[in-house]
Motif scaffolding. Structure first.
Motif, PDB file in Angstrom:
ATOM      1  N   GLN A 282       1.092  -1.300   0.030  1.00  0.00           N
ATOM      2  CA  GLN A 282      -0.145   0.098  -0.438  1.00  0.00           C
ATOM      3  C   GLN A 282       0.261   1.126   0.474  1.00  0.00           C
ATOM      4  OE1 GLN A 282      -3.695   0.531   0.073  1.00  0.00           O
ATOM      5  NE2 GLN A 282      -3.638  -1.680  -0.813  1.00  0.00           N
ATOM      6  N   ALA A 283       0.649   2.009  -0.486  1.00  0.00           N
ATOM      7  CA  ALA A 283       1.536   3.684  -0.982  1.00  0.00           C
ATOM      8  C   ALA A 283       0.295   4.628  -0.627  1.00  0.00           C
ATOM      9  CB  ALA A 283       1.953   3.792  -1.915  1.00  0.00           C
ATOM     10  N   ALA A 284       0.707   5.981   0.030  1.00  0.00           N
ATOM     11  CA  ALA A 284      -0.453   7.113  -0.058  1.00  0.00           C
ATOM     12  C   ALA A 284       0.213   7.870  -0.294  1.00  0.00           C
ATOM     13  CB  ALA A 284      -0.269   7.092   1.526  1.00  0.00           C
ATOM     14  N   LEU A 285      -0.549   9.429  -0.764  1.00  0.00           N
ATOM     15  CA  LEU A 285      -0.268  10.498  -1.546  1.00  0.00           C
ATOM     16  C   LEU A 285      -1.115  11.294  -0.568  1.00  0.00           C
ATOM     17  CD1 LEU A 285       0.957  11.875  -4.840  1.00  0.00           C
ATOM     18  CD2 LEU A 285      -0.686  13.197  -3.850  1.00  0.00           C
ATOM     19  N   ASP A 286      -0.060  12.614   0.536  1.00  0.00           N
ATOM     20  CA  ASP A 286      -1.295  13.483   1.018  1.00  0.00           C
ATOM     21  C   ASP A 286      -0.228  14.581   0.289  1.00  0.00           C
ATOM     22  OD1 ASP A 286      -2.044  11.793   3.262  1.00  0.00           O
ATOM     23  OD2 ASP A 286       0.773  11.737   3.930  1.00  0.00           O
TER      24      ASP A 286
ATOM     25  N   ARG B 235      -5.536  13.262   1.361  1.00  0.00           N
ATOM     26  CA  ARG B 235      -4.238  11.857   1.552  1.00  0.00           C
ATOM     27  C   ARG B 235      -5.554  11.345   0.532  1.00  0.00           C
ATOM     28  NH1 ARG B 235      -2.473   7.987   5.962  1.00  0.00           N
ATOM     29  NH2 ARG B 235      -0.754   9.612   5.622  1.00  0.00           N
ATOM     30  N   VAL B 236      -4.492  10.616  -0.888  1.00  0.00           N
ATOM     31  CA  VAL B 236      -5.009   9.223  -1.634  1.00  0.00           C
ATOM     32  C   VAL B 236      -4.195   7.956  -1.277  1.00  0.00           C
ATOM     33  CG1 VAL B 236      -5.085   8.214  -3.700  1.00  0.00           C
ATOM     34  CG2 VAL B 236      -5.528  10.777  -2.833  1.00  0.00           C
ATOM     35  N   GLN B 237      -4.687   6.846  -1.344  1.00  0.00           N
ATOM     36  CA  GLN B 237      -4.117   6.138  -1.128  1.00  0.00           C
ATOM     37  C   GLN B 237      -4.954   4.551  -1.937  1.00  0.00           C
ATOM     38  OE1 GLN B 237      -4.022   4.643   3.324  1.00  0.00           O
ATOM     39  NE2 GLN B 237      -4.196   2.127   2.873  1.00  0.00           N
ATOM     40  N   VAL B 238      -3.243   3.856  -2.549  1.00  0.00           N
ATOM     41  CA  VAL B 238      -3.415   3.005  -3.446  1.00  0.00           C
ATOM     42  C   VAL B 238      -3.086   2.077  -3.289  1.00  0.00           C
ATOM     43  CG1 VAL B 238      -4.407   4.947  -5.189  1.00  0.00           C
ATOM     44  CG2 VAL B 238      -2.454   3.994  -4.839  1.00  0.00           C
TER      45      VAL B 238
ATOM     46  N   PHE C 222      -1.311   7.541  -8.256  1.00  0.00           N
ATOM     47  CA  PHE C 222      -2.458   8.091  -7.908  1.00  0.00           C
ATOM     48  C   PHE C 222      -3.643   9.838  -8.194  1.00  0.00           C
ATOM     49  CE2 PHE C 222       0.908   7.101  -4.921  1.00  0.00           C
ATOM     50  CZ  PHE C 222       0.612   6.849  -4.060  1.00  0.00           C
ATOM     51  N   THR C 223      -4.792   9.074  -8.364  1.00  0.00           N
ATOM     52  CA  THR C 223      -5.775  10.101  -8.706  1.00  0.00           C
ATOM     53  C   THR C 223      -6.090  11.395  -7.710  1.00  0.00           C
ATOM     54  OG1 THR C 223      -6.501   8.903 -10.841  1.00  0.00           O
ATOM     55  CG2 THR C 223      -7.708  10.845 -10.627  1.00  0.00           C
TER      56      THR C 223
ATOM     57  N   ALA D 237       1.341  21.403  -2.479  1.00  0.00           N
ATOM     58  CA  ALA D 237       2.125  20.637  -2.071  1.00  0.00           C
ATOM     59  C   ALA D 237       2.226  18.741  -2.144  1.00  0.00           C
ATOM     60  CB  ALA D 237       3.265  21.796  -1.147  1.00  0.00           C
ATOM     61  N   TYR D 238       2.800  18.131  -2.911  1.00  0.00           N
ATOM     62  CA  TYR D 238       2.696  16.536  -2.039  1.00  0.00           C
ATOM     63  C   TYR D 238       3.318  16.042  -1.683  1.00  0.00           C
ATOM     64  CZ  TYR D 238       4.123  15.682  -6.784  1.00  0.00           C
ATOM     65  OH  TYR D 238       4.593  15.185  -8.449  1.00  0.00           O
ATOM     66  N   ALA D 239       3.461  14.280  -1.212  1.00  0.00           N
ATOM     67  CA  ALA D 239       4.176  13.537  -0.985  1.00  0.00           C
ATOM     68  C   ALA D 239       3.881  12.497  -0.476  1.00  0.00           C
ATOM     69  CB  ALA D 239       4.842  13.967   0.471  1.00  0.00           C
TER      70      ALA D 239
END
Length: 634
Positions: free
Chosen positions: A262-266, A277-280, A290-291, A302-304
């Motif tokens: 699992q990975a996440a984009l904040d 947050r988007v988690q895929v 990530f959409t 900003a995103y990480a």
């Protein structure tokens, strides 16, 4: 005589390419002729050579040298070495011939010019020379050893056109084996002077291969200008790619994550505002797509990306300052745009040209093909995804594509092999890789379908065509994509203030090896459709040719009526040697490396939209520009 003809043809070609002045070529040939005549004059004076009893020009070859051989062998051993040298030379020549027929010979990855024209016959000629030297070794072993070494070094240098220097040196050493065996069979009866001379010549040839192959490889694959000063990405992902950006949406692809994890984009707006947050799930290729939705127009975010999702926390200023990247969404309506564009970068390029494009503070980056020069024929998506990473994972490219919305279409070198089309073995593999690894604007999900796509920013419609995956001897785009393109261009011209056609392949050309001139009927149908629909607000941007060039429409229309065409901006090469392709271009063509294009669109929502086209270099020089105005007849 053949060598003289080759030298003269090479000289004429260099003058034709404007690489040298005619007087320089004449001077060089004069110096060479003087050296040859002086050598012949010296050799003609036999009495000058009397002190060297073993010298072939001394006039008394029957004399025995004062000392012979470095290594003494029994006659039987020398005979065995001679036979082994002959056999290996003939086998090497035969093997080279078979490989040339089955897999081809090392070629310039661009596939153009005089060097490409002679590459195959020259390498086959060296293979024949190896075979001839093998036959010659039956009687004239010293001369045969030299010719074998000459053929080996020549083939090694040609190998460096396509392969790294270490491979070229390995090829040379392998091909030198018959020369060494023949030399050993010869030296035990030769004078020390002859041995020393031949050893010096052969050593110089091998050393020349090592240095020459590095120079040749650097020319074809090495950097063409200084490296980027960008810092490497510090993230849980190996590389990030931003695209499919709109006023309220964006897509980020992250690579190098653990498959099936699992990975996440904040993300958070730079000014206090929305966050999320988007988690895929990470796919089998180590990619996370990530959409982002629900974004605000014309807002900086900003995103990480993190490998292991952490508990939701408040994303404050510290997050913004330490984020992987920032980007800005498009406005929801008319807006000014600055678009940077380019094509043709060596595999793994980290040139300063990417810093220069980022320093323009662009709203959009159009990558118009040849993102790399791997020429992969592989059907395995993993190979293509890794090669994408070798490009966009470099610090300079990474800083650009993770923070500037990118729209990318391939050309031949990043799709398959040189000049590849619909029959490329890479079609399914690279099609799958593109759809997984590249953020795009809703391309057809089937891997064998074209990656054609279109999107709108403000009042501007961008149309990107795939000029490779459907290409055959009869069509550039394929029937379905051609119909889609004509409909998209003609309909968008009525509904939008400006249409930008991103066409990777040079359009303006009377005769070429890999451009639209090979498809005159298809080019005429498209031109006729544009004239019939009275399209007068179209701008084309193209890559492939290693130059920046601009045409104001004087030369771009191929309609039956002969009406004036549309403006064209050619933008390349990002990091490849320069050359001119196609034309003529009304504003001129400027071949070179470390170059890119800029498309400036000024749109205040009124009846007129102003457009600026320019070609620039990595160090800030503007090579060519053109200002245009279009009536925004929506």
């Amino acid at each position: 005589s053949a060598l003289v003809v080759a030298v003269v043809l090479s000289a004429l070609y260099r003058v034709h390419q404007q690489s040298h002045w005619p007087l320089d070529v004449v001077a060089g040939m004069t110096f060479g002729l003087t050296a040859v005549l002086a050598t012949r004059w010296i050799l003609a004076h036999h009495h000058w050579h009397q002190s060297c009893a073993c010298c072939p020009w001394s006039g008394h070859h029957q004399q025995r040298p004062w000392a012979q051989g470095l290594v003494r062998f029994p006659v039987s051993a020398a005979r065995w070495l001679r036979r082994a040298g002959v056999g290996l030379a003939l086998a090497a020549a035969a093997g080279l011939g078979v490989l040339a027929l089955l897999t081809g010979v090392p070629q310039d990855p661009e596939g153009y010019g005089f060097a490409t024209a002679i590459a195959r016959p020259a390498q086959l000629g060296l293979a024949v020379l190896m075979a001839f030297a093998g036959v010659l070794a039956v009687r004239f072993r010293g001369l045969a050893a030299f010719l074998m070494a000459l053929a080996a070094t020549g083939l090694g240098l040609f190998a460096s056109i396509q392969y790294p220097p270490r491979f070229a040196v390995i090829v040379t050493i392998a091909l030198l084996v018959p020369a060494v065996l023949t030399w050993l069979a010869w030296q035990h009866q030769a004078s020390m002077g002859s041995i020393a001379v031949l050893a010096l010549i052969t050593t110089a040839a091998v050393a020349g291969t090592a240095s020459g192959s590095s120079m040749i490889y650097r020319h074809y694959f090495g950097p063409t200008h200084p490296s980027s000063r960008a810092k490497a990405l510090s993230s849980d992902a190996h590389w990030l790619w931003l695209g499919a950006v709109g006023p309220r949406t964006a897509t980020v692809v992250a690579a190098g994550l653990h498959p099936q994890s699992q990975a996440a984009l904040d993300f958070r707006s730079v000014e206090p505002g929305g966050s999320g947050r988007v988690q895929v799930s990470v796919d089998e290729y180590g990619l996370a797509r990530f959409t982002l939705t629900g974004l605000e127009p014309a807002t900086r975010y900003a995103y990480a990306v993190t490998k292991v999702p952490k508990a939701n926390t408040v994303l404050g200023d510290a997050f913004v300052n330490n984020a992987d990247a920032t980007f800005t969404t498009f406005a929801d309506g008319p807006q000014d745009l600055l678009v940077v564009l380019g094509s043709c970068a060596r595999t793994g390029s980290n040139g300063a040209v990417f810093d220069a494009m980022l320093a323009e503070h662009p709203d959009l980056y159009l990558a118009l093909g040849d993102l790399h020069y791997s020429n992969l024929s592989s059907a395995d998506p993993n190979d293509h995804i890794r090669t994408y990473g070798s490009a966009v994972g470099q610090p300079g490219q990474s800083a650009l594509v993770r923070s500037i919305p990118t729209a990318y279409v391939w050309d031949d070198h990043d799709y398959g092999s040189n000049d590849s089309g619909a029959d490329s073995p890479s079609l399914d593999g690279v099609g799958t890789a593109y759809r997984r690894a590249v953020p795009h604007y809703a391309v057809n999900p089937e891997p064998e379908s074209p990656i054609a796509q279109a999107f709108t920013v403000g009042r501007v419609r961008f149309v990107l065509t795939d000029n490779r995956s459907q290409r055959t001897t009869d069509t550039m785009l394929g029937t379905q994509q051609e119909a889609w393109l004509i409909n998209e261009l003609t309909a968008s011209a009525k509904s939008h203030a400006l249409v930008v056609w991103a066409n990777p392949t040079p359009w303006i050309s009377a005769a070429g090896s890999d451009d639209w001139s090979n498809y005159p009927a298809e080019r005429r149908r498209i031109s006729n459709a544009l004239v019939a629909a009275s399209v007068d607000n179209l701008v084309m941007v193209s890559g492939d040719a290693h130059m920046v060039a601009i045409d104001d429409g004087t030369n771009s229309n191929y309609a039956t009526s002969g009406a004036k065409g549309f403006p064209v901006l050619q933008a390349a090469a990002l990091d490849r040697p320069g050359h001119v392709k196609g034309g003529p271009y009304s504003e001129g063509a400027f071949p070179g490396a470390g170059q890119y294009g800029v498309l400036r669109i000024d749109d205040d929502g009124g009846d007129v939209i102003n457009v600026g086209l320019s070609g620039r270099t990595w160090d800030g020089k503007e090579l060519v520009s053109l200002e245009l105005s279009f009536h925004a007849g929506q």
